[in-house]
Design a protein around this motif. Structure first.
Motif, PDB file in Angstrom:
ATOM      1  N   TRP A 151       0.844  -1.192   0.000  1.00  0.00           N
ATOM      2  CA  TRP A 151       0.000   0.000   0.000  1.00  0.00           C
ATOM      3  C   TRP A 151       0.880   1.243   0.000  1.00  0.00           C
ATOM      4  O   TRP A 151       1.922   1.287   0.679  1.00  0.00           O
ATOM      5  N   TYR A 152       0.421   2.250  -0.749  1.00  0.00           N
ATOM      6  CA  TYR A 152       1.149   3.507  -0.863  1.00  0.00           C
ATOM      7  C   TYR A 152       0.162   4.664  -0.693  1.00  0.00           C
ATOM      8  O   TYR A 152      -0.996   4.575  -1.090  1.00  0.00           O
ATOM      9  N   GLN A 153       0.670   5.757  -0.156  1.00  0.00           N
ATOM     10  CA  GLN A 153      -0.072   7.012  -0.092  1.00  0.00           C
ATOM     11  C   GLN A 153       0.599   8.001  -1.035  1.00  0.00           C
ATOM     12  O   GLN A 153       1.824   8.162  -0.984  1.00  0.00           O
TER      13      GLN A 153
ATOM     14  N   GLN B  50       4.315   7.160  -1.363  1.00  0.00           N
ATOM     15  CA  GLN B  50       5.031   6.887  -0.119  1.00  0.00           C
ATOM     16  C   GLN B  50       4.591   5.511   0.392  1.00  0.00           C
ATOM     17  O   GLN B  50       3.393   5.268   0.566  1.00  0.00           O
TER      18      GLN B  50
ATOM     19  N   ILE C 282       3.535   2.558   2.596  1.00  0.00           N
ATOM     20  CA  ILE C 282       2.902   2.414   3.908  1.00  0.00           C
ATOM     21  C   ILE C 282       3.311   1.079   4.529  1.00  0.00           C
ATOM     22  O   ILE C 282       3.905   1.036   5.592  1.00  0.00           O
TER      23      ILE C 282
ATOM     24  N   ARG D 281       7.255  -2.138   6.715  1.00  0.00           N
ATOM     25  CA  ARG D 281       6.431  -0.988   7.039  1.00  0.00           C
ATOM     26  C   ARG D 281       7.223   0.280   6.799  1.00  0.00           C
ATOM     27  O   ARG D 281       8.417   0.346   7.117  1.00  0.00           O
TER      28      ARG D 281
ATOM     29  N   PHE E 236       4.885   5.422   8.771  1.00  0.00           N
ATOM     30  CA  PHE E 236       3.517   5.844   9.001  1.00  0.00           C
ATOM     31  C   PHE E 236       3.091   5.474  10.422  1.00  0.00           C
ATOM     32  O   PHE E 236       3.508   4.457  10.950  1.00  0.00           O
TER      33      PHE E 236
ATOM     34  N   PHE F  41      -2.487   3.835  10.864  1.00  0.00           N
ATOM     35  CA  PHE F  41      -2.563   3.096   9.606  1.00  0.00           C
ATOM     36  C   PHE F  41      -2.317   1.615   9.911  1.00  0.00           C
ATOM     37  O   PHE F  41      -1.252   1.247  10.425  1.00  0.00           O
TER      38      PHE F  41
ATOM     39  N   LEU G 187      -6.750  -1.717   3.913  1.00  0.00           N
ATOM     40  CA  LEU G 187      -6.003  -0.667   4.595  1.00  0.00           C
ATOM     41  C   LEU G 187      -7.009   0.082   5.459  1.00  0.00           C
ATOM     42  O   LEU G 187      -8.027   0.542   4.957  1.00  0.00           O
TER      43      LEU G 187
ATOM     44  N   VAL H 183      -7.509   3.255   8.215  1.00  0.00           N
ATOM     45  CA  VAL H 183      -6.932   4.464   8.792  1.00  0.00           C
ATOM     46  C   VAL H 183      -7.909   4.981   9.844  1.00  0.00           C
ATOM     47  O   VAL H 183      -9.078   5.245   9.548  1.00  0.00           O
TER      48      VAL H 183
ATOM     49  N   ASP I  23      -4.446  13.344   5.715  1.00  0.00           N
ATOM     50  CA  ASP I  23      -4.580  11.995   5.158  1.00  0.00           C
ATOM     51  C   ASP I  23      -5.231  12.015   3.779  1.00  0.00           C
ATOM     52  O   ASP I  23      -5.318  10.970   3.118  1.00  0.00           O
TER      53      ASP I  23
ATOM     54  N   TYR J 272      -4.657   6.671  -2.531  1.00  0.00           N
ATOM     55  CA  TYR J 272      -4.102   5.472  -1.905  1.00  0.00           C
ATOM     56  C   TYR J 272      -4.010   4.382  -2.957  1.00  0.00           C
ATOM     57  O   TYR J 272      -5.010   3.975  -3.547  1.00  0.00           O
TER      58      TYR J 272
END
Lengths: 112, 107
Positions: free
Chosen positions: A34-36, A44, A46, A57, A60, A64, A76, A78, A85, A89
């Protein structure tokens, strides 16, 4: 052969709420990351799930969290959403950790 | 901080011209990968180059890697309007992406 799918495509939440995003990996893939991605920035990292465990990891907070199911799909979560945020995603799957990743179209989250 | 940094941040060229983007990174790598992203959608993997390779081709794409300078370049030849996108390099098993180069190809 379906690629990586994500749901929902768009989501609007308010500060303090909780959100769950979902990802189905490409057929035959067992690893999900998973990325943000904030507007105008690169993705970025996650976290990554493999064999239903969090394998790696990124930087984050514990708000998360994630999960991988026996069919390799992933969620995912949050908690306590912040305005910061708000982002796209992205979920990516691969045949094994370290192999080429295939990305889904993303879920765009807006926190008001 | 970002492991990979693309340069330039933005690039605008005419159709038919070549586009070159650069990526610098900070620590040793096993491989480096380039991705394309169209307008806030998912990333598409373009090419992977391993640390023991110096150059790799895929269609109109040419990637070079200089491990002594910790840098890589992506060349798109004979660009098309459809090449308009953001391009990212990624290192460390794809966990670290740079901020990207936004390429605009004008018809």
């Amino acid at each position: 052969d379906a690629g990586v799918t994500q749901s929902p495509t768009h989501l609007i939440k308010t500060r303090g709420q909780q959100v769950t995003l979902r990802c189905s990996p490409k057929s035959g893939h067992d690893t999900v990351s998973w990325y943000q991605q904030a507007l105008g920035q690169g993705p970025q990292f996650i976290f990554q799930y493999y064999e239903e465990e969090e394998r790696q990891r990124g930087n984050f907070p514990d708000r998360f969290s994630g999960h991988q199911f026996p069919n390799y799909s992933s969620e995912l979560n949050v908690n306590a959403l912040l305005l910061g945020d708000s982002a796209l995603y992205l979920c990516a799957s691969s045949g094994h950790p370290g192999e080429t990743q295939y990305f889904g179209p993303g879920t765009r989250l807006l926190v008001l | 901080s970002q492991q990979g940094e693309e340069d330039p941040q933005a690039l605008s060229i005419q159709e038919g011209e070549n586009a070159t983007m650069n990526c610098s990174y900070k620590t040793s790598i096993n491989n480096l990968q380039w991705y394309r992203q169209n307008s806030g959608r998912g990333l598409v993997h373009l090419i992977l180059i391993r640390s023991n390779e110096r150059e790799k081709h895929s269609g109109r794409l040419r990637v070079t890697l200089d491990t002594s300078k910790k840098s890589s370049s992506l060349l798109i030849t004979a660009s098309r309007a459809a090449d308009t996108a953001s391009y990212f390099c990624a290192t460390r098993q794809n966990f670290v992406f740079g901020p990207g180069t936004r390429l605009s190809v004008l018809p």
